[in-house]
Write a protein that holds these residues in place. Sequence first.
Motif, PDB file in Angstrom:
ATOM      1  N   GLN A 150       2.611   1.672  -3.480  1.00 54.03           N
ATOM      2  CA  GLN A 150       1.684   2.225  -4.470  1.00 54.03           C
ATOM      3  C   GLN A 150       1.445   3.714  -4.210  1.00 54.03           C
ATOM      4  OE1 GLN A 150       0.477   0.687  -7.230  1.00 54.03           O
ATOM      5  NE2 GLN A 150       1.815  -1.012  -6.637  1.00 54.03           N
ATOM      6  N   ARG A 151       1.332   4.077  -2.966  1.00 53.63           N
ATOM      7  CA  ARG A 151       1.083   5.479  -2.638  1.00 53.63           C
ATOM      8  C   ARG A 151       2.255   6.368  -3.018  1.00 53.63           C
ATOM      9  NH1 ARG A 151      -0.138   8.191   3.182  1.00 53.63           N
ATOM     10  NH2 ARG A 151      -0.669  10.231   2.340  1.00 53.63           N
ATOM     11  N   ASP A 191       0.829  -1.210   0.000  1.00 56.36           N
ATOM     12  CA  ASP A 191       0.000   0.000   0.000  1.00 56.36           C
ATOM     13  C   ASP A 191       0.860   1.255   0.000  1.00 56.36           C
ATOM     14  OD1 ASP A 191       0.862  -0.642   2.620  1.00 56.36           O
ATOM     15  OD2 ASP A 191      -0.788   0.489   3.506  1.00 56.36           O
ATOM     16  N   MET A 235       2.883   5.697  -7.184  1.00 54.99           N
ATOM     17  CA  MET A 235       1.799   5.683  -8.164  1.00 54.99           C
ATOM     18  C   MET A 235       0.764   6.788  -7.937  1.00 54.99           C
ATOM     19  SD  MET A 235       2.981   3.190  -9.877  1.00 54.99           S
ATOM     20  CE  MET A 235       1.745   2.694 -11.040  1.00 54.99           C
ATOM     21  N   GLN A 236       0.567   7.204  -6.691  1.00 60.39           N
ATOM     22  CA  GLN A 236      -0.461   8.216  -6.412  1.00 60.39           C
ATOM     23  C   GLN A 236       0.150   9.607  -6.388  1.00 60.39           C
ATOM     24  OE1 GLN A 236      -2.515   7.206  -2.792  1.00 60.39           O
ATOM     25  NE2 GLN A 236      -3.176   5.221  -3.571  1.00 60.39           N
ATOM     26  N   LYS A 237      -0.607  10.558  -6.871  1.00 60.06           N
ATOM     27  CA  LYS A 237      -0.150  11.951  -6.882  1.00 60.06           C
ATOM     28  C   LYS A 237      -0.068  12.476  -5.449  1.00 60.06           C
ATOM     29  CE  LYS A 237      -0.511  12.132 -11.405  1.00 60.06           C
ATOM     30  NZ  LYS A 237       0.587  11.558 -12.107  1.00 60.06           N
ATOM     31  N   PRO A 290      -0.553  15.141  -2.511  1.00 64.09           N
ATOM     32  CA  PRO A 290      -1.669  16.072  -2.303  1.00 64.09           C
ATOM     33  C   PRO A 290      -1.352  17.456  -2.870  1.00 64.09           C
ATOM     34  CG  PRO A 290      -1.160  14.868  -0.283  1.00 64.09           C
ATOM     35  CD  PRO A 290      -0.083  14.534  -1.275  1.00 64.09           C
ATOM     36  N   ASP A 310       0.525  17.406  -9.246  1.00 63.55           N
ATOM     37  CA  ASP A 310       0.222  16.470 -10.322  1.00 63.55           C
ATOM     38  C   ASP A 310       1.364  15.468 -10.513  1.00 63.55           C
ATOM     39  OD1 ASP A 310       2.103  18.182 -11.309  1.00 63.55           O
ATOM     40  OD2 ASP A 310       1.126  18.479 -13.250  1.00 63.55           O
ATOM     41  N   THR A 319       3.990  12.226  -8.618  1.00 63.61           N
ATOM     42  CA  THR A 319       4.228  11.266  -7.552  1.00 63.61           C
ATOM     43  C   THR A 319       5.558  11.596  -6.885  1.00 63.61           C
ATOM     44  OG1 THR A 319       5.336   9.740  -9.063  1.00 63.61           O
ATOM     45  CG2 THR A 319       2.952   9.442  -8.726  1.00 63.61           C
TER      46      THR A 319
END
Length: 159
Positions: free
Chosen positions: A19-20, A16, A23-25, A27, A30, A32
């Motif tokens: 991936q964060r 998790d 892969m995740q933008k 806050p 735009d 990672t």
Amino acid sequence: MSSRAPNINRSKIHEDMVQRLAMQKLPGTDRTLFPTIRELLCFAALLGYSENRRLPLDKDKGVEDVSYQQFERGDAEDLIFLIALAETKDAEVLKDGEESRCAEIFEEYANGGLQIIREAMLRGGGEYPDRDILELLKDRGFLNIDDQEPDISGITFEC
């Protein structure tokens, strides 16, 4: 490494977070924090090595892998060799046939580094992982940042 080089594994325990971070933008942005999982694993391996935290992967909890071909780009492959050489202090680890041993050493330091990052994110609340990691690096003396808010817009983690 030869064409028989193994893929690089990581524990699903940290999936998790991986991936964060990769892969995740972030806050309000735009982008990672790490452009790829490969870069995150390289950072984690260096952090794990610098903190002397080498943790075997618990294969009972599952593993994910990254194709070794991803590490052949840039200097990432060299980092696998460098960490194995630094750990063993034996140039024999660089010979053909030792690829799995080098990969395992790298994986275990990356696993230790991911654990360190997880602990930092838990301490910092985890809402802003970039700030948590910067605080970790600052606390450990890897960064010298003035008391003012750092401009992190241009920071990328690549290897």
